[in-house]
Design a protein around this motif. Structure first.
Motif, short mmCIF file in Angstrom:
data_model
loop_
_atom_site.label_atom_id
_atom_site.label_comp_id
_atom_site.label_asym_id
_atom_site.label_seq_id
_atom_site.Cartn_x
_atom_site.Cartn_y
_atom_site.Cartn_z
N GLN A 256 -15.66 -13.36 52.77
CA GLN A 256 -14.83 -14.51 52.15
C GLN A 256 -15.51 -15.29 51.19
N ASP B 58 -14.49 -15.51 47.17
CA ASP B 58 -14.32 -16.58 46.45
C ASP B 58 -15.15 -16.63 45.09
N ARG C 22 -10.49 -15.56 61.08
CA ARG C 22 -9.68 -15.01 60.28
C ARG C 22 -10.17 -14.77 58.73
N LYS D 152 -8.40 -17.30 55.18
CA LYS D 152 -8.17 -18.57 55.94
C LYS D 152 -7.79 -19.47 54.81
N GLU D 153 -7.28 -20.70 55.48
CA GLU D 153 -6.88 -21.82 54.68
C GLU D 153 -8.05 -22.22 53.67
N GLY D 154 -7.69 -22.26 52.45
CA GLY D 154 -8.34 -22.68 51.46
C GLY D 154 -9.39 -21.55 50.61
N ALA D 155 -8.92 -20.21 50.95
CA ALA D 155 -9.41 -19.23 50.08
C ALA D 155 -9.01 -19.14 48.66
#
Length: 208
Positions: A138, A142, A163, A166-169
């Motif tokens: 992750q 990013d 996961r 995820k939210e904010g990737a």
């Protein structure tokens, strides 16, 4: 200049946590560890063998490193390609707590992750492989440091667990470079990272 290649197992609902066994990663009270095991047919094994033909070095998250280090040094059969590669090739672990790794060939990297991994890619001739290590993947995505992702999706939904996306990737576009599906239903898809997404609209022009 090396390529940073991630191979990661996920469920249909995107969970990467503890694919290999019940006690592998129980964070958050996770009770579904070992969900990938029953799908390990010959085609799946062939894919894994192909991946392990190509590494020049490994970059592993701390948790994945600990799991690997507890098992693979004990596998000494020279015919075992996976063990041979993992035991012989350089291994790098971003960590602020691992100070004295016992697994031969391990180097702990600290400080600025982007700077350290960029330098590592520059001095690697071939694939710098990341296996598992979801949290690390992750961060690397990013930071724009991943070149290729082998996304191995298993036909199971768990409903809970950590996961991958995820939210904010960071929004990221991928280019599909190949894939297959095993008889057990495992979807093995390869993607090259291709920058940021493009956007458009299906709305018809006003004068159409």
């Amino acid at each position: 200049m090396g390529k940073l290649v991630s191979t990661i197992f996920v469920t249909l609902d995107g969970v990467y946590q503890a694919p290999g066994g019940p006690q592998e990663d129980t964070r958050g009270g996770f009770e579904h560890g070992g969900w990938s095991f029953v799908y390990g047919d010959e085609d799946f094994g062939r894919f894994v063998g192909e991946v392990f033909e190509r590494p020049a070095a490994f970059l592993l998250g701390r948790r994945t490193y600990d799991i690997f280090a507890s098992h693979w040094p004990k596998v000494t059969d020279p015919a075992d390609r996976i063990a041979a590669q993992l035991n012989a090739l350089p291994k790098y672990v971003p960590s602020s707590t691992l100070t004295d790794p016992a697994w031969s060939g391990t180097t702990v990297i600290g400080g600025d992750l982007a700077k350290e991994v960029t330098a590592l890619k520059e001095r690697t001739d071939g694939e710098l492989q990341v296996h598992g290590s979801g949290a690390l993947v992750q961060s690397l995505l990013d930071l724009g440091l991943v070149d290729t992702v082998h996304l191995v999706t298993f036909p199971v939904v768990l409903g809970t667990g950590l996961r991958l996306f995820k939210e904010g990737a960071v929004p990221t576009k991928f280019r599909h470079t190949g894939g297959r599906t095993t008889p057990a239903g495992v979807s093995i898809q390869s993607y090259d990272v291709a920058g940021r997404p493009d956007y458009g609209s299906y709305e018809l022009p006003e004068n159409a």
